[in-house]
Structures are given as structure tokens and as C-alpha cells.
Design a protein around this motif. Structure first.
Motif, PDB file in Angstrom:
ATOM      1  N   PHE A   1     -70.350  32.989  71.023  1.00  0.00           N
ATOM      2  CA  PHE A   1     -69.868  34.073  72.136  1.00  0.00           C
ATOM      3  C   PHE A   1     -68.615  34.104  71.978  1.00  0.00           C
ATOM      4  CE2 PHE A   1     -68.723  35.128  76.439  1.00  0.00           C
ATOM      5  CZ  PHE A   1     -69.393  36.471  76.766  1.00  0.00           C
ATOM      6  N   ASP A   2     -67.783  32.864  72.271  1.00  0.00           N
ATOM      7  CA  ASP A   2     -66.388  32.624  72.259  1.00  0.00           C
ATOM      8  C   ASP A   2     -65.549  33.466  71.240  1.00  0.00           C
ATOM      9  OD1 ASP A   2     -66.343  31.177  74.402  1.00  0.00           O
ATOM     10  OD2 ASP A   2     -66.264  29.263  73.735  1.00  0.00           O
ATOM     11  N   LEU A   3     -66.191  33.255  69.790  1.00  0.00           N
ATOM     12  CA  LEU A   3     -65.584  34.349  68.864  1.00  0.00           C
ATOM     13  C   LEU A   3     -65.755  35.627  68.678  1.00  0.00           C
ATOM     14  CD1 LEU A   3     -66.850  31.739  65.937  1.00  0.00           C
ATOM     15  CD2 LEU A   3     -64.179  32.142  66.656  1.00  0.00           C
ATOM     16  N   THR A   4     -66.779  36.108  69.577  1.00  0.00           N
ATOM     17  CA  THR A   4     -67.071  37.534  69.404  1.00  0.00           C
ATOM     18  C   THR A   4     -67.081  38.472  70.566  1.00  0.00           C
ATOM     19  OG1 THR A   4     -69.413  36.850  69.663  1.00  0.00           O
ATOM     20  CG2 THR A   4     -68.713  36.659  67.426  1.00  0.00           C
ATOM     21  N   TYR A   5     -67.242  37.881  71.785  1.00  0.00           N
ATOM     22  CA  TYR A   5     -67.324  38.659  72.867  1.00  0.00           C
ATOM     23  C   TYR A   5     -66.246  39.615  72.979  1.00  0.00           C
ATOM     24  CZ  TYR A   5     -63.730  36.190  76.124  1.00  0.00           C
ATOM     25  OH  TYR A   5     -62.729  35.768  76.787  1.00  0.00           O
TER      26      TYR A   5
ATOM     27  N   PRO B   1     -77.833  43.371  65.736  1.00  0.00           N
ATOM     28  CA  PRO B   1     -76.879  44.509  66.301  1.00  0.00           C
ATOM     29  C   PRO B   1     -76.055  45.217  65.326  1.00  0.00           C
ATOM     30  CG  PRO B   1     -76.712  42.274  67.562  1.00  0.00           C
ATOM     31  CD  PRO B   1     -77.261  41.966  66.224  1.00  0.00           C
ATOM     32  N   GLN B   2     -75.949  46.429  65.724  1.00  0.00           N
ATOM     33  CA  GLN B   2     -75.138  47.335  64.699  1.00  0.00           C
ATOM     34  C   GLN B   2     -73.585  46.912  64.603  1.00  0.00           C
ATOM     35  OE1 GLN B   2     -75.131  51.353  65.849  1.00  0.00           O
ATOM     36  NE2 GLN B   2     -74.327  52.147  63.737  1.00  0.00           N
ATOM     37  N   GLY B   3     -73.192  46.575  63.245  1.00  0.00           N
ATOM     38  CA  GLY B   3     -71.804  46.196  62.928  1.00  0.00           C
ATOM     39  C   GLY B   3     -71.493  44.808  62.736  1.00  0.00           C
ATOM     40  N   ILE B   4     -72.702  43.930  62.827  1.00  0.00           N
ATOM     41  CA  ILE B   4     -72.369  42.541  62.990  1.00  0.00           C
ATOM     42  C   ILE B   4     -73.017  42.065  61.451  1.00  0.00           C
ATOM     43  CG2 ILE B   4     -72.860  40.212  63.758  1.00  0.00           C
ATOM     44  CD1 ILE B   4     -73.106  41.568  66.523  1.00  0.00           C
ATOM     45  N   ARG B   5     -72.269  41.110  60.822  1.00  0.00           N
ATOM     46  CA  ARG B   5     -72.690  40.566  59.363  1.00  0.00           C
ATOM     47  C   ARG B   5     -72.643  39.082  59.413  1.00  0.00           C
ATOM     48  NH1 ARG B   5     -69.476  41.521  55.451  1.00  0.00           N
ATOM     49  NH2 ARG B   5     -67.698  42.545  56.753  1.00  0.00           N
ATOM     50  N   VAL B   6     -73.391  38.341  58.844  1.00  0.00           N
ATOM     51  CA  VAL B   6     -73.293  36.786  58.481  1.00  0.00           C
ATOM     52  C   VAL B   6     -73.134  36.716  57.103  1.00  0.00           C
ATOM     53  CG1 VAL B   6     -74.102  34.647  59.099  1.00  0.00           C
ATOM     54  CG2 VAL B   6     -74.435  36.276  60.605  1.00  0.00           C
ATOM     55  N   GLU B   7     -71.898  36.089  56.717  1.00  0.00           N
ATOM     56  CA  GLU B   7     -71.849  35.538  55.294  1.00  0.00           C
ATOM     57  C   GLU B   7     -71.751  33.990  55.484  1.00  0.00           C
ATOM     58  OE1 GLU B   7     -68.354  37.296  53.534  1.00  0.00           O
ATOM     59  OE2 GLU B   7     -69.051  39.500  53.609  1.00  0.00           O
ATOM     60  N   PHE B   8     -72.236  33.393  54.262  1.00  0.00           N
ATOM     61  CA  PHE B   8     -72.292  31.889  54.086  1.00  0.00           C
ATOM     62  C   PHE B   8     -71.182  31.659  53.032  1.00  0.00           C
ATOM     63  CE2 PHE B   8     -76.227  32.543  55.945  1.00  0.00           C
ATOM     64  CZ  PHE B   8     -76.410  31.604  56.847  1.00  0.00           C
TER      65      PHE B   8
ATOM     66  N   LYS C   1     -72.760  20.262  61.716  1.00  0.00           N
ATOM     67  CA  LYS C   1     -71.703  20.149  60.458  1.00  0.00           C
ATOM     68  C   LYS C   1     -71.206  21.727  60.121  1.00  0.00           C
ATOM     69  CE  LYS C   1     -73.243  15.847  59.118  1.00  0.00           C
ATOM     70  NZ  LYS C   1     -73.680  15.044  58.029  1.00  0.00           N
ATOM     71  N   TYR C   2     -71.068  22.604  61.030  1.00  0.00           N
ATOM     72  CA  TYR C   2     -70.797  23.971  60.716  1.00  0.00           C
ATOM     73  C   TYR C   2     -69.051  24.181  60.940  1.00  0.00           C
ATOM     74  CZ  TYR C   2     -75.503  25.576  60.069  1.00  0.00           C
ATOM     75  OH  TYR C   2     -76.772  25.848  59.734  1.00  0.00           O
ATOM     76  N   GLU C   3     -68.611  24.949  60.464  1.00  0.00           N
ATOM     77  CA  GLU C   3     -67.122  25.798  60.672  1.00  0.00           C
ATOM     78  C   GLU C   3     -67.611  27.171  60.583  1.00  0.00           C
ATOM     79  OE1 GLU C   3     -64.070  24.749  58.043  1.00  0.00           O
ATOM     80  OE2 GLU C   3     -64.323  22.454  58.437  1.00  0.00           O
ATOM     81  N   ILE C   4     -67.455  27.823  61.765  1.00  0.00           N
ATOM     82  CA  ILE C   4     -67.627  29.294  61.968  1.00  0.00           C
ATOM     83  C   ILE C   4     -66.561  29.989  62.221  1.00  0.00           C
ATOM     84  CG2 ILE C   4     -69.069  30.893  63.165  1.00  0.00           C
ATOM     85  CD1 ILE C   4     -70.868  28.431  63.874  1.00  0.00           C
ATOM     86  N   GLY C   5     -66.010  31.283  61.642  1.00  0.00           N
ATOM     87  CA  GLY C   5     -64.858  32.117  61.872  1.00  0.00           C
ATOM     88  C   GLY C   5     -65.426  33.444  62.051  1.00  0.00           C
ATOM     89  N   PHE C   6     -64.633  34.193  62.371  1.00  0.00           N
ATOM     90  CA  PHE C   6     -65.047  35.576  62.676  1.00  0.00           C
ATOM     91  C   PHE C   6     -63.894  36.715  62.248  1.00  0.00           C
ATOM     92  CE2 PHE C   6     -65.333  39.212  65.537  1.00  0.00           C
ATOM     93  CZ  PHE C   6     -66.699  39.735  65.254  1.00  0.00           C
ATOM     94  N   SER C   7     -64.203  37.626  61.573  1.00  0.00           N
ATOM     95  CA  SER C   7     -63.077  38.594  61.316  1.00  0.00           C
ATOM     96  C   SER C   7     -64.068  40.004  60.701  1.00  0.00           C
ATOM     97  CB  SER C   7     -62.035  38.110  60.402  1.00  0.00           C
ATOM     98  OG  SER C   7     -62.601  37.558  59.081  1.00  0.00           O
ATOM     99  N   GLY C   8     -63.431  40.818  61.050  1.00  0.00           N
ATOM    100  CA  GLY C   8     -63.979  42.144  60.583  1.00  0.00           C
ATOM    101  C   GLY C   8     -65.228  42.474  60.695  1.00  0.00           C
TER     102      GLY C   8
END
Length: 488
Positions: free
Chosen positions: A338-342, A480-487, A449-456
Motif C-alpha cells: 500500500f505504501d508503495l502504490t497508493y 486491477p487494470q494497469g498493475i503488473r508483478v515481476e519477479f 525475505k522479500y524486497e519489493i519496489g514499484f515503478s511504471g
């Protein structure tokens, strides 16, 4: 404090008992509730205030049965208080002594100021935080207090009550006399400007319950129900002009027919005088809960719960979470995402509280049965997330748990609760965050043990762990439209 405690409140209209069980230091839940319409001061106001033998016998019999019920729950402590019905009676000692001798029950007669304080303590701790005037309409008296910045101030007890007004004025059809007497008493109320009125007691709850039905309100929960002063005033106009047949059609219960008009008139006259009040809040708690909390929280500063503590959340965690570590991971991951994306998706930060609680509570249904666990979580939260939340928060948290690990919230569900849920876009986004967090924990790690970032519009997830099941779970999510997840 005893794990199971019974609290008895001998009022003017009814005697009530609640039984609470502690699940941890400050967490508790309601085990049982019972009431009896004893009308202890019936005909007393016509006889110099003296309690009459028939009414005393009814009350004695009810108390005897209450104690039997408390014993069946193995209650280790019984707290019993009495309000205006006993404190106003010249012959009260006769009844108190009889109960002490025959039932081994000690009744503590509290004065009006203490009665007002107990009701306000319950409201300040078990309703969402708000500056408010509280009103507790009983059979013999009406108590007021102000809650300012979470503290109880300016407690006041007035000789206004439904049974008192009925016997002195309404039985003689002297409505104008009742109105004049009410306003004479209301002159003693402090003139503090405030916009919220919290209603305690049977009259306010009866009116609120009827208004909920009239509005076809979607959530069947009386505690924390909010509506406008204008709605209340309009409904009271209908009540005051209704015969018994009409009262029934207005959803007033028959056992309230003879006292609903006196109580309604008190509220009506108060709202006329306090034109600054525009929002009404119904309290499902009152003197009994205030007595219990005063015992539970003794030693706590200002008789309040510790900071950031909620008894309903803790009760659900204590009782239904099997793996507390997993529950905490869900909350932490959901908060991080939430903090990364809201901001990028124009989501109000105020929804973070509901999201984190929803994530933490989402597994509770699994303790009942693995199949339909989401539905179990939804039901438990909708019914048992009782204290300290608005209806909007309760239904949002319940909705997020219902659709966790599933598709986005159904349009039919959003439509059903449209007046108390945020718009569909917000509910869908928050639900996705919990679903994604659940998917990222599909392998049930003991440590995050995750590192999560958000861009584009893309969440970048990296971990050195084997994420085979995680990736499979993420593929099955409805994004939701426009959101993607990459590993990585």
C-alpha cells in the motif's frame, strides 16, 4: 480480574445482565446477555416514590434467575449496580437487604453522576473516537456527559425518565406539561457547542432500530449506527402522532409502546435546544459496559485502553488465528505494498488502517473450516468486529477478507453496501493488495525475505527463496487494470 465476569444493571424499566469473557489482558467478548422488563418503580411516583411490593418481587425473581445463569457460565465475579429506581426510593433499603439476605448479592446503588460517568466510559472506549454529548434515557432519570478529546467531562443527571414522565404526565394526557417539565430540567445542561450526540439506553436504541428498518439500512448492526438529527426529528414526529397500531407499523416493539413517546419527547426537546447537533450515533453499550471497563482498566491512565489497542481485533486474533506469524506477515506485506502504490493510484491514505486490519484478520475463518474460510472470515468480522469501528470500516474490512485470494469484490456486493462502502475502484484495489500478499506467502515462510519496489505500474519482487508456489498463485490473481508483478 476474573476471566468470566457478570455485570447486572438494575434500571427503572429493565434489569439486565451481561457476561463477558477475557481472552487476554484487555481483550474480551460477550458470552451472554439477558434482560427482564421488571419496571421496579412502577406506581412508585404516585406513592411518594416508594417501591411497590409487586414490582420488588418481579425484580427479586429476575435477579434470582440471573444468578443461576451466571453460575452456569462459572462467573468468578458478579458486579451489580442500581440506578434511579433504587436511589430515589425512600424504602430502597428494604429491597437491598432482602436481596443481600436471600440471594447473597450485594447491590451498589450509584448516584446520577456515577451513572453518567459509566455510560460515557463505555462510549469513549467502545465507539469510534469523536467529541460528543452523550444522552442515556432511563425510566427514572436521564444522564448526560461530554466526551472531549477522549476524556469524559461535565457529567449530569436529570430527573427525566420514561416511566417518571409516563406516570406523572402522559397517563393524564398532559403532553404540554411534560414538555414544560423536560425543558425546565434541560435548562441545567451545559451550553457547550458540539455536533455529535451519542444515544445510550433502550429508548434511543428502539428509535434507531426502527429508523434502520425505515431506511432499509444494509448492515444489521445497531452499535455505531449513524444518522442525521433531521432524520430523528422527522421520525419522532411520526411517533408522537401514532396510535398503537401505527407504532407497530413504525417497527416499535409492543413492550415499548407505553414509554416510547415520553423518551422520544426528551430527545425531540433536546434537539430543538441544541441546534448545533447534526449527527447522531447509536451506542449498543452503556452503564454495564462502563462498570466492566472500570474494573478491567483500573490502573490505566484515563481509564482507557493502551495506545493502538482494540479489544475486538485482539479478541478475534486470540480466538481464531492459528498461525499468528502468518497473520503478521500478511499485515506487514499489505502495508508495504500500500505504501508503495497508493499515491500512484489515487487511493486515500485513510484506507490503510482498514487494509492492515483486514489483512491480519483474513485467516480467521480457516480455524472454523478450511473450505469457505473466506466466507467464515467475512461473517465473523461483520458480526464480531464490534467495538471502536464505524460501520464503513467494519463492512470494508469484512469485504476485503471475503474476497482475499479470490476475484475482485463482486459488483452485486458493492451495490448492496454502496452507501457505506468506498467506490468499487478503491475496494478492488485494496482487495487486490491482500490477495497479492496472500499469494506471496503461498509457501508459508517463517521469515519475510522479500524486497519489493514499484515503478511504471509494476511491482518488482525479489527473493532468494524458492517461489514456485508463489508464482503459480500470483498467476491466478485478478489484477486491477494497469498493475503488473515481476519477479527477479
Amino acid at each position: 480480574m476474573a476471566k468470566i465476569t457478570a455485570v447486572i444493571d438494575i434500571g427503572s424499566n429493565s434489569a439486565r445482565m451481561v457476561i463477558y469473557e477475557k481472552t487476554s489482558r484487555f481483550a474480551f467478548h460477550l458470552l451472554h446477555e439477558v434482560k427482564s422488563r421488571v419496571r421496579l418503580p412502577e406506581n412508585a411516583y404516585k406513592n411518594g416514590g416508594n417501591l411497590q411490593s409487586e414490582a420488588m418481587q418481579r425484580t427479586y425473581d429476575a435477579l434470582e434467575n440471573f444468578l443461576s445463569i451466571a453460575s452456569s457460565f462459572k462467573a468468578r465475579k458478579i458486579l451489580c449496580v442500581a440506578t434511579s429506581a433504587l436511589r430515589d426510593a425512600p424504602n430502597k433499603q428494604e429491597f437491598i437487604s432482602r436481596v443481600r439476605t436471600g440471594l447473597k448479592l450485594n447491590i451498589k446503588v450509584i448516584d446520577g453522576e456515577k451513572e453518567a460517568l459509566y455510560g460515557a466510559i463505555a462510549c469513549s472506549n467502545l465507539l469510534p473516537k469523536a467529541d460528543a454529548l452523550t444522552i442515556d434515557i432511563g425510566g427514572g432519570s436521564t444522564e448526560f456527559s461530554y466526551i472531549i478529546n477522549g476524556k469524559v467531562e461535565n457529567t449530569l443527571s436529570l430527573a427525566l425518565g420514561t416511566v417518571r414522565l409516563k406516570e406523572l404526565y402522559f397517563d393524564k394526557n398532559d403532553i404540554e406539561g411534560a414538555r414544560a417539565y423536560i425543558n425546565q430540567e434541560l435548562d441545567k445542561l451545559s451550553d457547550i457547542q458540539i455536533s455529535n450526540l451519542i444515544g445510550i439506553g433502550g429508548t434511543f436504541r428502539a428509535l434507531s432500530r426502527a429508523i434502520m428498518k425505515d431506511l432499509k439500512y444494509p448492515l444489521n448492526k445497531l452499535h455505531s449506527f449513524e444518522f442525521s438529527a433531521k432524520t430523528m426529528s422527522s421520525f419522532i414526529d411520526k411517533i408522537m402522532n401514532a396510535n398503537e397500531r401505527k407504532l407497530k407499523s413504525l417497527n416499535i416493539r409492543p413492550d415499548r409502546f407505553d414509554v416510547i413517546k415520553p423518551g422520544s419527547l426528551i430527545i425531540s426537546e433536546l434537539l430543538k435546544r441544541k441546534s448545533d447537533i447534526d449527527n447522531l450515533i447509536t451506542s449498543g453499550v452503556g452503564v454495564r459496559e462502563g462498570v466492566y471497563l472500570s474494573d478491567l482498566l483500573r490502573g490505566q491512565k484515563d481509564s482507557g485502553f493502551p495506545a493502538n489497542f482494540n479489544p475486538s481485533v485482539r479478541y478475534l486474533l486470540d480466538s481464531y488465528i492459528i498461525d499468528k506469524n502468518h497473520s503478521n506477515h500478511l499485515a506487514k506485506l499489505s502495508k508495504s505494498i500500500f505504501d508503495l502504490t497508493y499515491e500512484s493510484y489515487d487511493i486515500d491514505e485513510k484506507y490503510k488502517k482498514a487494509l492492515v486490519i483486514g489483512a491480519k484478520l483474513s485467516p480467521i475463518g480457516a480455524s472454523l473450516h478450511n473450505y469457505s474460510s473466506n466466507q467464515h472470515s467475512y461473517y465473523l468480522i461483520q458480526t464480531a468486529l464490534e467495538y471502536g469501528f464505524t460501520h464503513q470500516e467494519i463492512i470494508l474490512i469484512a469485504t476485503l477478507t471475503k474476497y482475499a485470494k479470490r476475484k475482485a469484490p463482486a459488483t452485486a456486493h458493492i451495490t448492496e453496501y454502496k452507501n457505506i462502502l468506498p467506490d468499487e475502484r478503491v475496494a478492488e484495489f485494496l482487495s487486490f493488495i491482500i490477495s497479492l500478499s496472500s499469494a506471496l506467502l503461498a509457501h508459508r515462510p517463517r521469515d519475510l525475505k522479500y524486497e519489493i519496489g514499484f515503478s511504471g505500474n509494476c511491482l518488482h519482487v525479489s527473493s532468494k527463496e524458492n517461489l514456485y508456489l508463489v508464482k503459480d498463485a500470483v498467476k491466478n490473481l485478478e489484477f486491477p487494470q494497469g498493475i503488473r508483478v515481476e519477479f527477479k
